[in-house]
Design a protein around this motif. Structure first.
Motif, PDB file in Angstrom:
ATOM      1  N   HIS A 113       0.829  -1.210   0.000  1.00 21.61           N
ATOM      2  CA  HIS A 113       0.000   0.000   0.000  1.00 21.61           C
ATOM      3  C   HIS A 113       0.866   1.265   0.000  1.00 21.61           C
ATOM      4  CE1 HIS A 113      -3.230   2.744   0.756  1.00 21.61           C
ATOM      5  NE2 HIS A 113      -4.095   1.741   0.706  1.00 21.61           N
ATOM      6  N   PRO A 114       0.659   2.143  -0.974  1.00 20.06           N
ATOM      7  CA  PRO A 114       1.554   3.319  -1.069  1.00 20.06           C
ATOM      8  C   PRO A 114       1.418   4.279   0.107  1.00 20.06           C
ATOM      9  CG  PRO A 114      -0.220   3.424  -2.720  1.00 20.06           C
ATOM     10  CD  PRO A 114      -0.322   2.081  -2.076  1.00 20.06           C
ATOM     11  N   ASP A 115       0.315   4.220   0.866  1.00 21.21           N
ATOM     12  CA  ASP A 115       0.167   5.160   1.972  1.00 21.21           C
ATOM     13  C   ASP A 115       0.599   4.566   3.320  1.00 21.21           C
ATOM     14  OD1 ASP A 115      -0.332   7.811   2.590  1.00 21.21           O
ATOM     15  OD2 ASP A 115      -2.350   7.384   3.325  1.00 21.21           O
ATOM     16  N   VAL A 116       1.229   3.378   3.265  1.00 24.48           N
ATOM     17  CA  VAL A 116       1.848   2.822   4.483  1.00 24.48           C
ATOM     18  C   VAL A 116       3.290   3.333   4.523  1.00 24.48           C
ATOM     19  CG1 VAL A 116       2.701   0.676   5.532  1.00 24.48           C
ATOM     20  CG2 VAL A 116       0.357   0.788   4.643  1.00 24.48           C
ATOM     21  N   ASP A 117       3.665   3.978   5.641  1.00 26.21           N
ATOM     22  CA  ASP A 117       4.966   4.653   5.686  1.00 26.21           C
ATOM     23  C   ASP A 117       6.120   3.731   6.054  1.00 26.21           C
ATOM     24  OD1 ASP A 117       4.064   7.422   5.206  1.00 26.21           O
ATOM     25  OD2 ASP A 117       2.922   7.067   7.042  1.00 26.21           O
ATOM     26  N   ALA A 118       5.840   2.650   6.797  1.00 27.74           N
ATOM     27  CA  ALA A 118       6.908   1.731   7.222  1.00 27.74           C
ATOM     28  C   ALA A 118       6.283   0.388   7.548  1.00 27.74           C
ATOM     29  CB  ALA A 118       7.615   2.281   8.455  1.00 27.74           C
ATOM     30  N   ILE A 119       7.106  -0.651   7.473  1.00 29.40           N
ATOM     31  CA  ILE A 119       6.585  -2.002   7.727  1.00 29.40           C
ATOM     32  C   ILE A 119       7.449  -2.681   8.768  1.00 29.40           C
ATOM     33  CG2 ILE A 119       6.108  -4.270   6.697  1.00 29.40           C
ATOM     34  CD1 ILE A 119       5.962  -2.570   3.975  1.00 29.40           C
ATOM     35  N   THR A 120       6.792  -3.239   9.767  1.00 31.24           N
ATOM     36  CA  THR A 120       7.504  -4.058  10.736  1.00 31.24           C
ATOM     37  C   THR A 120       6.937  -5.463  10.649  1.00 31.24           C
ATOM     38  OG1 THR A 120       8.109  -4.311  13.065  1.00 31.24           O
ATOM     39  CG2 THR A 120       6.018  -3.206  12.632  1.00 31.24           C
ATOM     40  N   PHE A 121       7.840  -6.441  10.549  1.00 33.76           N
ATOM     41  CA  PHE A 121       7.421  -7.806  10.224  1.00 33.76           C
ATOM     42  C   PHE A 121       8.176  -8.818  11.064  1.00 33.76           C
ATOM     43  CE2 PHE A 121       8.770 -11.562   7.678  1.00 33.76           C
ATOM     44  CZ  PHE A 121       7.549 -12.233   7.624  1.00 33.76           C
ATOM     45  N   ALA A 154       8.354  -3.203  -0.098  1.00 34.69           N
ATOM     46  CA  ALA A 154       8.698  -1.950   0.583  1.00 34.69           C
ATOM     47  C   ALA A 154       9.678  -1.096  -0.226  1.00 34.69           C
ATOM     48  CB  ALA A 154       9.294  -2.240   1.951  1.00 34.69           C
ATOM     49  N   ALA A 155      10.334  -1.736  -1.208  1.00 28.65           N
ATOM     50  CA  ALA A 155      11.307  -0.987  -2.025  1.00 28.65           C
ATOM     51  C   ALA A 155      10.618   0.140  -2.779  1.00 28.65           C
ATOM     52  CB  ALA A 155      12.016  -1.933  -2.997  1.00 28.65           C
ATOM     53  N   LYS A 156       9.382  -0.101  -3.181  1.00 31.70           N
ATOM     54  CA  LYS A 156       8.609   0.935  -3.886  1.00 31.70           C
ATOM     55  C   LYS A 156       8.335   2.060  -2.890  1.00 31.70           C
ATOM     56  CE  LYS A 156       5.758   2.108  -7.350  1.00 31.70           C
ATOM     57  NZ  LYS A 156       6.318   2.591  -8.588  1.00 31.70           N
ATOM     58  N   GLY A 157       8.937   3.201  -3.112  1.00 27.38           N
ATOM     59  CA  GLY A 157       8.771   4.305  -2.172  1.00 27.38           C
ATOM     60  C   GLY A 157       9.830   4.308  -1.079  1.00 27.38           C
ATOM     61  N   VAL A 158      10.844   3.442  -1.228  1.00 30.41           N
ATOM     62  CA  VAL A 158      11.936   3.271  -0.238  1.00 30.41           C
ATOM     63  C   VAL A 158      11.448   3.411   1.201  1.00 30.41           C
ATOM     64  CG1 VAL A 158      14.003   3.689  -1.612  1.00 30.41           C
ATOM     65  CG2 VAL A 158      12.762   5.633  -0.716  1.00 30.41           C
ATOM     66  N   ARG A 159      10.505   2.542   1.560  1.00 29.68           N
ATOM     67  CA  ARG A 159       9.936   2.619   2.902  1.00 29.68           C
ATOM     68  C   ARG A 159      10.741   1.764   3.876  1.00 29.68           C
ATOM     69  NH1 ARG A 159       4.325   0.795   1.572  1.00 29.68           N
ATOM     70  NH2 ARG A 159       5.518  -0.495   0.132  1.00 29.68           N
ATOM     71  N   PRO A 160      10.963   2.274   5.079  1.00 25.73           N
ATOM     72  CA  PRO A 160      11.779   1.524   6.050  1.00 25.73           C
ATOM     73  C   PRO A 160      11.122   0.228   6.510  1.00 25.73           C
ATOM     74  CG  PRO A 160      10.934   3.545   7.031  1.00 25.73           C
ATOM     75  CD  PRO A 160      10.529   3.577   5.589  1.00 25.73           C
ATOM     76  N   VAL A 161      11.950  -0.768   6.795  1.00 21.20           N
ATOM     77  CA  VAL A 161      11.448  -2.043   7.321  1.00 21.20           C
ATOM     78  C   VAL A 161      12.206  -2.403   8.593  1.00 21.20           C
ATOM     79  CG1 VAL A 161      10.749  -2.994   5.089  1.00 21.20           C
ATOM     80  CG2 VAL A 161      13.077  -3.413   5.905  1.00 21.20           C
ATOM     81  N   SER A 162      11.517  -3.100   9.471  1.00 20.85           N
ATOM     82  CA  SER A 162      12.155  -3.729  10.631  1.00 20.85           C
ATOM     83  C   SER A 162      11.747  -5.189  10.574  1.00 20.85           C
ATOM     84  CB  SER A 162      11.654  -3.075  11.916  1.00 20.85           C
ATOM     85  OG  SER A 162      12.208  -3.743  13.040  1.00 20.85           O
ATOM     86  N   PHE A 163      12.737  -6.077  10.507  1.00 25.35           N
ATOM     87  CA  PHE A 163      12.451  -7.499  10.281  1.00 25.35           C
ATOM     88  C   PHE A 163      12.999  -8.377  11.396  1.00 25.35           C
ATOM     89  CE2 PHE A 163      12.339  -7.417   5.289  1.00 25.35           C
ATOM     90  CZ  PHE A 163      11.086  -6.830   5.341  1.00 25.35           C
TER      91      PHE A 163
END
Ligand code: NAD
Length: 484
Positions: A220-228, A242-251
């Motif tokens: 989703h383009p309006d999600v700013d970051a993803i934690t998984f 998450a690469a689309k829009g270079v959004r930060p991830v915590s894995f």
């Protein structure tokens, strides 16, 4: 029949597409989860964004902290309901969920509320080139809308481990619980409404990964970051999204953790520790030990003692007194674990104990039970030693020197955790610095101080959560420079 609805903008939302939730102890259907489609995920993300732009976004830290305390208190107030929901979803022993899953699930809200309340930011004063003065300071701002994608092994605990700090830092979340464990995330929606968390701050969308709620959320383009938290290969798929829009991830990802037992260790404590690290939660703990290396002088004695412990574990449903081993989460997971049991035999392992499924009677005959299993005799190249099985099993191999133990522990693409047993302080410190993991336990396992960093190295994760480390991910640190 229980209905697990989505929770969007403070309202429970059914959909026309449902999927069955079966309990692992008997494989009976115990509820229907309502799968979120693109429209529900869009609505949840929109509600989260609106919450950030509304009352929640303007709320003082003090008020936010009060609300998170109220969330924790309300979970504890409804402790038995949360416990029953978790037991029905996972089949894990009552003793485990009542001591770890639910109390720690509640504690996650208080711990991070305290941390955000006391977190300082940096400040510097400097002389400017024109001889004047400038003051700069750091300002922690929320990241925004956080997508939280969760696994099934510790459903409430691992979800609140992310939702607690995310909300403490002022973000809004859309949670995608595992399709295997929809109950406690849904119940938490009731808690949020009860204590007055503004609508849209906490949202839940049910469903699967690919081409379902998981993928719709992470793309989703309006999600700013993803934690998984979950498997490493799912992490790869989410990272691509998450690469689309270079959004930060915590894995927080998979592991193939080594347990190392030196001959000078307190033998009984080491046996008790490795029994827990191998068999707790039926081996479905990311931090669990599936490779055990034991120094040669005590190897035979260790194998015999661990065998005795494994064989004394009582297998059964959550509320039966004395049960130490529940079922695996699903028929599919049992199939996977049993395939590894078969593969170990085919590869020529010596089956010290277990290797099959127990004979369960009556309503439990269809449950997803497997025997606790110990092997010896396989080469390090075997898939049993290289791949994460996520079952109640381990392979035990001997080692002679410290250098050899370090090399064996590090010979894996993973780097989540290790547990080392020794009575020599210098050995302990050397091992802690030589083994490439995010978490190194000495003479202990799964002992956690929630203020400390948690996460994996190598293929076991990206980033650290816990304590102030969670703030690093869940806030955006802005620098403000003022020329006086
Ligand atoms: P999983 O990766 O199969 O699923 C986790 C979540 O991801 C589920 O909610 C699933 O629906 C979702 N998902 C799957 N594919 C997706 C996709 N393409 N896009 C978006 N979402 C997707 O993991 P699991 O089987 O639920 O959990 C077991 C795994 O989790 C093990 O590998 C274990 O080691 C790991 N784990 C790690 C930690 C840790 O802290 N490092 C903790 C617990 C579990």
């Amino acid at each position: 029949m229980k209905q697990f609805h989505n929770f969007i903008n403070g309202v429970f939302v059914p959909t026309s597409k449902t999927f069955e939730k079966r309990t692992p102890i008997s494989n009976q259907v115990i509820g229907l989860a309502h799968e979120a489609g693109q429209a529900e995920v869009d609505a949840a993300v929109k509600a989260a964004r609106a919450a950030l732009n509304g009352e929640w976004g303007k709320m003082s830290v003090v008020k936010r902290v009060e609300m998170l305390y109220a969330v924790a208190d309300e979970i504890n107030h409804r402790f038995d309901e949360f416990l029953e929901a978790e037991l029905a979803d996972t089949g894990k022993p009552h003793s485990l969920a009542s001591h770890i899953d639910i109390p720690r699930g509640a504690a996650n809200f208080k711990v991070f509320a305290d941390i955000i309340k006391n977190a300082p930011t940096e400040s510097f004063t400097m002389t400017t080139p024109d001889g004047g003065t400038a003051v700069s300071y750091g300002l922690r701002t929320p990241l925004g809308v956080i997508g939280v994608v969760c696994p099934w092994n510790l459903p409430l605990l691992l979800m609140t481990w992310k939702v607690g700090p995310a909300l403490a830092c002022g973000n809004a979340v859309v949670v995608k619980p595992s399709e295997e464990t929809p109950a406690t995330a849904t119940l938490l929606g009731e808690v949020m409404n009860k204590v007055g968390i503004p609508k849209g701050v906490y949202n839940v969308v049910h469903g699967f990964g690919p081409n379902s709620a998981g993928e719709f959320l992470t793309r989703h383009p309006d999600v700013d970051a993803i934690t998984f938290t979950g498997e490493t290969r799912t992490g790869e798929a989410i990272m691509a999204a998450a690469a689309k829009g270079v959004r930060p991830v915590s894995f927080e990802l998979g592991g193939k953790n080594a347990g190392i037992v030196f001959a000078d260790a307190d033998f009984d404590k080491a046996i008790a520790g490795i029994t827990r690290s191998t068999f707790e939660n039926c081996g479905q703990v990311c931090l669990g030990t599936e490779r055990v290396y034991v120094q040669r002088p005590i190897f035979d004695k260790f194998v015999a003692a661990l065998k005795e412990k494994a064989e004394s574990l009582k297998i059964g449903p959550p509320n039966e007194p004395g049960v130490g081993l529940g079922p695996l989460i699903s028929a599919e997971h049992k199939e996977k674990v049993m395939a590894y049991y078969a593969k170990a035999r085919a590869e020529g392992a010596k089956v010290v104990t277990g290797g099959g499924a127990p004979d369960m009677k009556g309503e439990y005959a269809q449950g997803h039970w497997v025997q606790p299993t110990i092997w010896t005799g396989l080469p390090e190249s075997s898939p049993i030693i290289r791949e994460e099985i996520f079952g109640p099993c381990c392979h035990i191999a001997p080692f002679d020197t410290e250098e050899e133990a370090i090399a064996l522990a590090n010979d894996t693409p993973y780097g989540l955790a290790t547990t080392v047993w020794t009575s020599d302080l210098s050995t302990a410190h050397r091992m802690a610095s030589a083994i490439k993991v995010g978490l190194c336990w000495i003479n202990s396992w799964f002992l956690r101080d929630l203020r400390t960093a948690f996460g994996g190295s190598k293929a076991s994760g990206i980033g650290r959560e816990g304590g102030v480390h969670s703030l690093e991910f869940y806030t955006d640190l802005r620098n403000v420079m003022i020329k006086l």
